[in-house]
Write a protein that holds these residues in place. Sequence first.
Motif, short mmCIF file in Angstrom:
data_model
loop_
_atom_site.label_atom_id
_atom_site.label_comp_id
_atom_site.label_asym_id
_atom_site.label_seq_id
_atom_site.Cartn_x
_atom_site.Cartn_y
_atom_site.Cartn_z
N GLY A 102 3.40 72.70 -32.65
CA GLY A 102 4.53 72.04 -32.02
C GLY A 102 5.37 72.94 -31.16
O GLY A 102 6.28 72.46 -30.47
N ARG A 122 -5.82 70.35 -17.96
CA ARG A 122 -5.28 69.91 -19.25
C ARG A 122 -6.36 69.75 -20.31
O ARG A 122 -6.12 70.03 -21.49
CB ARG A 122 -4.50 68.61 -19.08
N ASP A 126 -6.08 71.29 -23.91
CA ASP A 126 -5.93 70.44 -25.10
C ASP A 126 -6.86 70.89 -26.22
O ASP A 126 -6.50 70.84 -27.40
CB ASP A 126 -6.24 68.98 -24.75
N GLY A 131 -2.08 71.61 -30.63
CA GLY A 131 -0.80 71.35 -31.30
C GLY A 131 0.39 71.95 -30.61
O GLY A 131 1.47 72.03 -31.21
N LEU A 133 2.85 72.85 -26.86
CA LEU A 133 3.28 72.48 -25.51
C LEU A 133 2.90 73.65 -24.60
O LEU A 133 3.55 74.69 -24.63
CB LEU A 133 4.78 72.22 -25.48
N ASN A 147 -0.60 71.05 -20.42
CA ASN A 147 -1.58 70.30 -21.20
C ASN A 147 -1.07 68.87 -21.40
O ASN A 147 0.04 68.51 -20.99
CB ASN A 147 -1.88 71.00 -22.53
N SER A 148 -1.89 68.04 -22.05
CA SER A 148 -1.55 66.61 -22.18
C SER A 148 -0.28 66.40 -22.99
O SER A 148 0.55 65.53 -22.67
CB SER A 148 -2.71 65.86 -22.83
N ARG A 149 -0.10 67.19 -24.05
CA ARG A 149 1.09 67.04 -24.88
C ARG A 149 2.35 67.30 -24.06
O ARG A 149 3.35 66.58 -24.19
CB ARG A 149 1.00 68.00 -26.07
N ARG A 153 5.37 64.73 -22.91
CA ARG A 153 6.77 65.06 -23.21
C ARG A 153 7.61 65.01 -21.92
O ARG A 153 8.77 64.59 -21.95
CB ARG A 153 6.85 66.45 -23.83
#
Length: 544
Positions: A102, A122, A126, A131, A133, A147-149, A153
Amino acid sequence: MTADADLVLDDAVVHGTGLAAPANAIAVKAGWVVAAGDAARAMTARRRMSLGGRTVIPGFHDGHVHTGRFGMGLRQVDLSDATSLDEVYERVARRAAELPAGSWLIAHSYDHTALGDRHPSRGPLDRVAPGHLVWLKHRTEHMGVANSRLLARAGVDRSTRVDGGTVDLDADGVPTGLLVETAQAFVNDLIVPVSHEELVQAIDAAHTHYLSQGVTSCQEAGVGGGWIGLSPDEALAYEDALARGMLRVRTVLMPSYEVLEPSGPHGELRLPDHLPHYFTDPLLRWGPVKIFADGALSTRTAAVTEDFCHHPGQTGLLQAEPETLRDRIVAAHRSGWQIATHAIGDRAIDVVLAAYQECLGHRLDDDPRFRIEHCSVVRPDQVTRMAALGVVPVMQNFFVEALGDVAEANLGPDRARWCYRLRSLLDRGVPVANSSDRPIAEGAPLRALHRMLVRRTASGAPFGEEERIDPLSALKVATWNPAFACRMEGEVGLLQPGYRADIAVLDDDPVTADPDRVGAITVAATFVNGELKYDAMGTGHPIE
């Protein structure tokens, strides 16, 4: 008996004293140069240091840096020497294994040209850091990959559009993760504001590094706002660093245009009330206002008049419409600010020069000292206009090495001759000021001097050899000219009586050394205000 001087540096080769030949000594009292040559030697002093024939020059002055970003980058993943996408992903994976799920994972200085003209994307990010950012900053900081996360966001998807930038899409219309120019704001808004303490620590780390390279003054090119600023309170971090003894290098803060607020009956642009409008210590002061006109050359986002080679229809990006840029420049000038406009391509430079010409019509300042930051692609007619307008180009001479090969690939051999000009500007009386733009490129000023003398790219190819200059001129470009660029030319940049004792001691003389060796010269000591701030010699060798 009271000594004539606090310090005499003796048995040296001293440049920048104004004497007909290099001096053999220099004397300092209360932070100021008081004598040079035999007059310095004759003085009584509280301390004398024999330099064993080493060379003394005015401290290097970096005319355009991003200290906060550089200092923070010292703790981020460094991708500057990555030569393949697999290597990029491997470094990201290693850092991801060290961080809690996270958390942010930020890397800097990837170079798509070293990766086969490809960018990370990305999908692989990923897989190696699912996990986290993840944000990978391009070496120019004019683009980055998420990346996708992080895209989720930031609220970036296939429908996202932005003026002055692009969200790159794949063949299926899905974001690849690459965000160009102003599109980076979606991510930047999540990162900034950087905490006050993190900024103070970054300033401390960066300035410690600068001192090891003989840098005694620098100019922060855009603080407090815009996509380049790190916090609305960035200036307060510099003020705190000064109070805590962590502001080690004389610093000029250039506020981003976006920081300024209308104030007064005529709407003049001023700093907001929560920021100090003046600093009382000469180590810290405000300078020009920074305005962005275009992007970067290596990313083909610099605004040029002709298509980039092998990319039909691509002429780069202006970060605002020409009329908007003109309005910003004129409004800041009419509010009493010196103007420093980022303009790399010749199309952007045309827009900026036209605005500067209009500013002269207002006659608010007999010496507006207009600046163009980077000023990379300059046509012959623009050289003439810059001389007539009194423009100061603040350029990165090390880019000859770092970006010369990609500049020629993007511009072609004919236009590449207009790129990173030096002698042609100096010969017309245009006072080119050296800078690093770090963390965008290597910041060691002696390596920049080397490229002023030899003009070769990273591949060893000659690049605009007709723009080479002599060593004494190169020293002036790296010391006095940057001081002139921010109106400090009567205070730093020389080692004459009445100038501050900001001094770099070198282990060899860049004026007489083989030009090919200048970049390898090491810094033995650095003084700011006559105080020893970096010492690779131990304690020196007292004579008495």
